[in-house]
Design an enzyme around this catalytic site. Structure first.
Site, PDB file in Angstrom:
ATOM      1  N   HIS A 114      31.005  34.537  48.320  1.00  0.00           N
ATOM      2  CA  HIS A 114      30.807  35.197  49.623  1.00  0.00           C
ATOM      3  C   HIS A 114      30.144  36.567  49.450  1.00  0.00           C
ATOM      4  O   HIS A 114      29.386  36.756  48.510  1.00  0.00           O
ATOM      5  CB  HIS A 114      32.131  35.272  50.399  1.00  0.00           C
ATOM      6  CG  HIS A 114      32.876  33.967  50.383  1.00  0.00           C
ATOM      7  ND1 HIS A 114      32.522  32.907  51.185  1.00  0.00           N
ATOM      8  CD2 HIS A 114      33.907  33.533  49.587  1.00  0.00           C
ATOM      9  CE1 HIS A 114      33.336  31.874  50.926  1.00  0.00           C
ATOM     10  NE2 HIS A 114      34.169  32.226  49.954  1.00  0.00           N
ATOM     11  N   HIS A 170      36.572  32.785  43.364  1.00  0.00           N
ATOM     12  CA  HIS A 170      36.989  32.747  44.778  1.00  0.00           C
ATOM     13  C   HIS A 170      38.491  32.969  44.923  1.00  0.00           C
ATOM     14  O   HIS A 170      39.253  32.873  43.966  1.00  0.00           O
ATOM     15  CB  HIS A 170      36.658  31.370  45.383  1.00  0.00           C
ATOM     16  CG  HIS A 170      35.214  31.179  45.694  1.00  0.00           C
ATOM     17  ND1 HIS A 170      34.722  31.182  46.975  1.00  0.00           N
ATOM     18  CD2 HIS A 170      34.144  30.987  44.875  1.00  0.00           C
ATOM     19  CE1 HIS A 170      33.403  30.997  46.944  1.00  0.00           C
ATOM     20  NE2 HIS A 170      33.032  30.869  45.674  1.00  0.00           N
ATOM     21  N   GLU A 180      39.650  29.131  42.009  1.00  0.00           N
ATOM     22  CA  GLU A 180      40.409  29.642  43.158  1.00  0.00           C
ATOM     23  C   GLU A 180      41.633  30.339  42.581  1.00  0.00           C
ATOM     24  O   GLU A 180      42.618  29.713  42.183  1.00  0.00           O
ATOM     25  CB  GLU A 180      40.817  28.490  44.088  1.00  0.00           C
ATOM     26  CG  GLU A 180      39.660  27.759  44.741  1.00  0.00           C
ATOM     27  CD  GLU A 180      39.076  28.498  45.955  1.00  0.00           C
ATOM     28  OE1 GLU A 180      39.410  29.686  46.173  1.00  0.00           O
ATOM     29  OE2 GLU A 180      38.267  27.873  46.678  1.00  0.00           O
ATOM     30  N   GLU A 206      38.471  38.101  51.209  1.00  0.00           N
ATOM     31  CA  GLU A 206      38.264  37.378  49.954  1.00  0.00           C
ATOM     32  C   GLU A 206      37.075  37.926  49.173  1.00  0.00           C
ATOM     33  O   GLU A 206      37.111  38.020  47.950  1.00  0.00           O
ATOM     34  CB  GLU A 206      38.047  35.886  50.239  1.00  0.00           C
ATOM     35  CG  GLU A 206      37.924  35.052  48.978  1.00  0.00           C
ATOM     36  CD  GLU A 206      37.240  33.715  49.209  1.00  0.00           C
ATOM     37  OE1 GLU A 206      37.202  33.260  50.357  1.00  0.00           O
ATOM     38  OE2 GLU A 206      36.722  33.145  48.229  1.00  0.00           O
TER      39      GLU A 206
HETATM   40 ZN   LIG Z   1      35.718  31.383  48.792  1.00  0.00          ZN
END
Ligand SMILES: [Zn+2]
Length: 478
Positions: free
Chosen positions: A310, A379, A441, A325
């Site tokens: 992102h 992430h 993640e 995030e």
């Molecule tokens: Zn993400």
């Protein structure tokens, strides 16, 4: 043999360019130090009222001077380390280092290019000029040129107190010797084996030119200012679709110079490379042409692309407390970068190192065009329910599974969160990349207990350390 060849060239010219009217054009009747100038195709040299007129890009491409073009005032600037010549289209008055001088013939616009008098420019820039009326050829000699660059000693001169930018050292394959922009073309002069990697990015639109295993040459530094971060910029002029031209040392190990063209919007471009000059041409229409990707250099270093998920206008997941995030991803990615920079055998490349917006395909392009060894995307997770928590690692292609297993082992150990395992998913960045690629993640922003850890500096340091350990284990780098 050389003399014979030269005579033959002369004969060819005698046949090709018989005396005729006062305006004619030809493609190669200029000789520099005895060698015919290798003009790019389509370049026309005009003979007007006894003056040889050349497109300004010939000045930068073939004579190596820095050329600038300002559309609003129709002004051409030609520079070397000692002199600046300013000429205005339609005006017989020019300026040499600020003083007025007269031209035999004013610069003229010829379609999209500006023609300038060859003799004037060459003489003012220190070349000896001879005209052979019989062969209608111009002979330029650089013997009178001041030697540039090589003698510059960072320990003396006017640069006192400034840092020493990296210049040519043994072991480097190439150097950047010049950079100029005119006629919507970026011209990059290089010495040695330099293979550019060119790609476009969006948000904002830009074209990135990486010169791997390349450093600034002393002559480049004598003509282009660099700041404390070894970067600088130059103007493209109002003529173009480029708002700014930036250059920087993108990586020290191996040395990589990055040049960025900031664009007013998406642009096609063509890349050509001929005898030390790389041209990125924004006048190109249709297909984007990318030079053949060179074989991976055998220096033994592994290239790792770190992708902070992102960024910019895309915050990613947002926690109940308002944590974004994209901030977590960038913080961890920058910590990973800092650790990898210490590794002699790893070259780290970031898809973003600040809060910029980046498309998924741009991230993939960075890795694919660099022929990176692995791609690691970082992430934070999220769920509509606040209960899921823990760490998971994603891969798409089978070739990525071994990397995913190794990375996950180290990641889970570092986060000390619940182990949710290695999972398959068809994610853009892990699917479209051409090297082993994983998406990590770290934990769930949507879970209170995970989130309490995720934004702690200590926790992020541990996670970065774990990611680096995983990378090193997988790449078998000590
Ligand atoms: Zn993400």
């Amino acid at each position: 043999m050389k003399k014979l060849g030269f005579v033959m060239v002369l004969i060819v010219f005698l046949l090709a360019f018989p005396k005729s009217g006062e305006a004619s054009s030809s493609s190669a009747n200029i000789f520099l130090d005895g060698e015919p100038l290798n003009l790019s195709s389509g370049v026309q040299v005009a003979n007007m009222k006894g003056n040889v007129m050349i497109p300004i890009r010939v000045v930068s491409e073939n004579l190596g001077f820095k050329v600038g073009w300002e559309k609003a005032s129709q002004t051409v600037t030609v520079e070397n380390s000692e002199k600046t010549v300013r000429m205005v289209v339609g005006s017989q008055q020019a300026e040499l280092n600020g003083a007025q001088v007269d031209l035999n013939l004013a610069p003229v616009l010829n379609g999209p290019t500006t023609l300038v008098p060859l003799r004037f420019v060459s003489e003012q820039m220190g070349l000896d000029v001879k005209w052979d009326n019989q062969s209608k050829a111009v002979y330029l000699s650089s013997a009178a040129l001041p030697t540039t660059g090589a003698e510059i000693d960072p320990g003396e001169g006017t640069n006192s107190g400034s840092q020493t930018p990296p210049t040519v050292e043994s072991g480097n394959k190439g150097s950047l010797t010049g950079l100029s922009f005119s006629d919507n073309r970026l011209m990059i002069a290089t010495e040695g084996a330099v293979t550019p990697k060119v790609f476009s990015m969006t948000g904002p639109d830009r074209i990135v030119i990486d010169l791997p295993d390349t450093v600034y040459s002393a002559s480049f530094l004598s003509g282009h200012a660099v700041n404390a971060q070894n970067g600088g910029s130059m103007e493209a002029g109002e003529y173009s679709d480029v708002t700014n031209i930036r250059y920087a040392v993108f990586s020290d190990n191996p040395p990589t110079v990055r040049i960025v063209l900031d664009l007013t919007g998406p642009k096609n471009y063509a890349v050509t490379q001929e005898s030390g000059i790389i041209i990125v041409d924004l006048n190109a229409e249709g297909e984007i042409l990318v030079p053949p990707v060179p074989p991976v250099t055998g220096n033994g270093k592994k290239t790792v692309v770190i992708d902070a998920g992102h960024g910019g206008s895309q915050p990613g997941a947002i926690s109940a407390n308002g944590n974004q995030e994209k901030v977590l991803n960038l913080n961890v990615a920058l910590k990973v970068e800092a650790l990898l920079r210490k590794e002699k055998n790893i070259n780290v490349v970031m898809t973003r190192s600040d809060d910029s917006t980046l498309g998924l395909s741009d991230r993939v392009k960075v890795a694919n065009s660099l022929k990176a060894d692995i791609f690691v995307s970082i992430h934070g997770n999220s769920n509509n329910s606040s209960s899921p928590h823990g760490t998971e690692t994603y891969f798409t292609r089978d070739a990525s599974k071994p990397l995913a297993n190794v990375m996950h082992k180290h990641l889970v150990k570092a986060t000390e969160l619940m182990d949710r395992g290695v999972k398959y998913s068809s994610l853009h960045v892990t699917r479209e990349t051409t090297m082993p690629a994983v998406l990590l993640e770290i934990g769930f922003l949507s879970n209170k207990s995970d989130e309490a850890q995720l934004f702690k500096d200590d926790f992020q340091n541990r996670v970065a350390q774990g990611i680096v350990e995983g990378i090193k284990e997988y790449l078998k780098v000590q």
